[in-house]
Design a protein around this motif. Structure first.
Motif: not given
Lengths: 356, 324
Positions: A105, A116-118, A122
């Motif tokens: 990710c 992290f994850d747009a 997150l």
């Protein structure tokens, strides 16, 4: 408003329909199986750095996150594999990140501590204890200033309450009436230091209440208690138009990280907490209520194991980011050359924040 | 055509323009609202833009700088005013571990479009906890840009490109400059990429930034009266450094004095010298020298404070010794 002694674990039947109950059980099992495999892969040298397992604490992330809306913001800590997974990230993307692969990710830049994850909002994966709290306050401030309905849920451990960032953040959020759900995962130890050895006041809800913020407590080993307390906290948040603090009392069954010899706690204590393990107790409760058969449980578990196997295969098949790209994401690439002449900066671009 | 204004007025005008033009921009910090700004940069803003956008904060540098990072991630364009660089140390965790790291650490998913402004430097008898020049520390950190506007034009012009930048920008405003006045030409421009030559010369290049610029120009004036033509290069952008302009100054003058109000050891001056060694060593006619602050916490008494800092006389002396 402040009611920090009321959240006793609910008794009686599980107040959910079968589908929802099984969904939460499934998520807890997915985290458990993913992390058991991660520990194994750490031993095999596939995963390196620090690896902080959430095993034993799964009810907290699963119960709390299932109370949130899909477009709410999440800020988490370095013990965040479970939060990332429940939030909707692909397990392969998480596993590849732990491998350090380009398909992870964060493209292998962050590893286990920095997921992290747009897409699912997150915002980490923050590995400075307490460091995520000011960030959550700011995300909530942006939501409020832009008249958005979303709230920001911020997860942190009991260790964080000793940090200045905790106190500054609770004060700011309460002062400015910001929609932050402060989710304290109290697993009783900040690394190897027990809460009573680090805090003059071990009642964490009392600390939050001192900032004039509603605070409640839930049994973090009981998924029903966690989810219902989280829903109650969100109702209070909407009604009071300000932050709410929830303490989830939980316990980590594994070491702090893979380097921890666990000299600071007794095996008997761990074994006692394991009897309250969130997965087997919830499984037994559902079976007793006729909401789950052994066959169904085995099928859920088998599917979780298959998902893990697929995630590992994805990570194994992943590639290494080319070293030529090492510096690529330190700064945003510069825009095309500016116009000559006075005030060449122009006005700030109208684009939305960069989210991948 | 041009008009006269002070550094303070120029910066105030820049902030006013940003607030008026972009609803995402807001100002936060200690006493920016009712008090009108510690240095009166935001006087009158509270009445014009309201308390949501001119946001007084508690004395919580870590908390409100971190909150600004979060707000930037959430779609806003915050300007954070930190009272002095010394106080910014309370927020260093959020600046270094979060703002600077987030883009790379997240695999390019999250940028932090944040501007942090802070006063820096000595010269006002404010002693050891309000007077330091730590911009060299900030210039060490990948993931942020570091600016040091030292002229009216830059005070007016560097904020807009800093706000337009998708990454964190830290602006150091030397407190000794706030009351200087100068002419702002109508055709002013201010990028945040390059150094600028403030005085043309050929015998020696004085490379400096921020509060030391007027001192370097004063020294150059004294030197000119003695027949030495000093070029003065204002770095303006401390990270990333404009290595080309530094190399050009070396190639032109062949002698270099670096003037930096930071302490000598591990200073920005040291970085400039190292780059000259790496890329322009054979252009030099003499070893590069530097005039930095003495390695002491800045003292209160005026004569001691003066002695601790770079001064025009020290710069002149350094140049003359170098010229033989």
């Amino acid at each position: 408003m402040t009611d920090h002694h009321a959240a006793a674990p609910p008794s009686g039947p599980v107040p959910w329909d079968k589908a929802f109950a099984l969904r939460l059980l499934t998520d807890m099992l997915r985290i458990r199986r993913m992390e058991e495999k991660s520990a194994e892969l750490y031993g095999a040298g596939k995963i390196r750095g620090f690896l902080h397992l959430y095993i034993g604490e799964e009810a907290t992330a699963v119960g709390a996150l299932h109370a949130l809306a899909p477009d709410d913001n999440i800020v988490a800590t370095y013990r965040e594999h479970g939060h990332a997974l429940v939030r909707g990230m692909e397990m392969g993307s998480i596993m590849a990140e732990m491998y350090g692969k380009h398909e992870g990710c964060a493209r292998g830049h962050g590893g286990s501590m920095h997921l992290f994850d747009a897409r699912t909002r997150l915002y980490g994966g923050n590995a400075i204890v307490g460091g995520g709290l000011p960030l959550a306050v700011g995300l909530a401030l942006a939501s409020k200033m832009q008249h958005e309905q979303r709230i920001t849920a911020c997860f942190f451990g009991d260790g964080a309450v000793a940090e200045g960032a905790f106190h500054e953040s609770l004060n700011l959020a309460a002062l400015w009436k910001l929609p932050v759900l402060f989710c304290c995962e109290n697993n009783l130890y900040g690394m190897g230091t027990a809460l009573e050895r680090s805090e003059s006041q071990t009642d964490l809800c009392a600390k939050a209440a001192s900032y004039n913020m509603p605070a409640l407590r839930a049994d973090g080993m009981d998924i029903v208690a966690v989810h219902e307390a989280s829903k109650q906290a969100l109702r209070t948040l909407r009604e009071s138009a300000g932050p709410v603090f929830v303490e989830y009392q939980t316990y980590r069954f594994r070491a702090h990280s893979m380097f921890d010899a666990e000299l600071y706690r007794q095996k008997a204590e761990i074994e006692e907490w394991k009897t309250r393990g969130p997965i087997h107790t919830f499984t037994a409760r559902l079976k007793a209520e006729g909401k789950l058969t052994e066959e169904e449980f085995l099928a859920i578990d088998a599917a979780a194991n298959e998902e893990v196997a697929a995630a590992v295969a994805f990570a194994e098949a992943g590639t290494w980011e080319p070293v030529d790209d090492l510096l690529k994401d330190v700064m945003t690439p510069p825009p095309p050359a500016p116009r000559p002449g006075g005030g060449d900066a122009g006005s700030p671009p109208a684009a939305a924040p960069c989210e991948g | 055509m041009s008009r006269k204004l002070s550094y303070r007025e120029a910066m105030r005008e820049a902030m006013h323009e940003a607030l008026a033009n972009d609803p995402r921009v807001f100002l936060m910090g200690e006493d920016v609202g009712r008090y009108g700004g510690t240095y009166a940069f935001s006087k009158g803003f509270l009445d014009e833009f309201g308390p949501e956008r001119i946001r007084d904060t508690p004395l919580s540098e870590l908390g409100f700088v971190g909150a600004a990072i979060g707000a930037a991630l959430g779609g806003m364009r915050p300007i954070v005013e930190v009272m002095t660089v010394n106080f910014s140390l309370l927020a260093l965790d959020q600046i270094v571990n979060t703002a600077a790291a987030l883009r790379h650490m997240s695999g390019g998913q999250f940028s932090v479009p944040l501007v942090i402004r802070m006063a820096t430097g000595a010269g006002r008898q404010l002693a050891a906890q309000h007077s330091h020049s730590l911009e060299g520390w900030y210039a060490h950190i990948p993931g942020i840009k570091v600016l040091a506007p030292a002229t009216i034009e830059d005070a007016r012009g560097m904020l807009a490109p800093a706000l337009a930048d998708p990454d964190p920008v830290v602006i150091f405003e030397h407190a000794g400059l706030f009351n200087i006045e100068g002419d702002l030409p109508d055709d002013w421009s201010a990028d945040i990429r390059s150094a600028r030559v403030r005085r043309q010369g050929k015998d020696v290049a004085i490379i400096t930034h921020g509060g030391s610029l007027p001192k370097a120009l004063a020294a150059a004036q004294t030197l000119a009266e003695q027949g030495i033509e000093a070029e003065v290069l204002d770095l303006r952008v401390l990270r990333p450094l404009d290595s080309e302009s530094i190399a050009a100054a070396v190639a032109k003058c062949r002698r270099v004095v670096v003037v930096d109000e930071g302490w000598r050891s591990g200073s920005l001056a040291a970085e400039v010298m190292a780059r000259i060694m790496e890329s322009a060593f054979y252009e030099l006619d003499a070893p590069v020298v530097r005039v930095c602050s003495e390695e002491v916490p800045i003292p209160y008494a005026k004569h001691l404070e003066d002695a601790a800092l770079p001064q025009p006389e020290k710069i002149v002396a350094a140049v003359k010794e170098m010229m033989g």
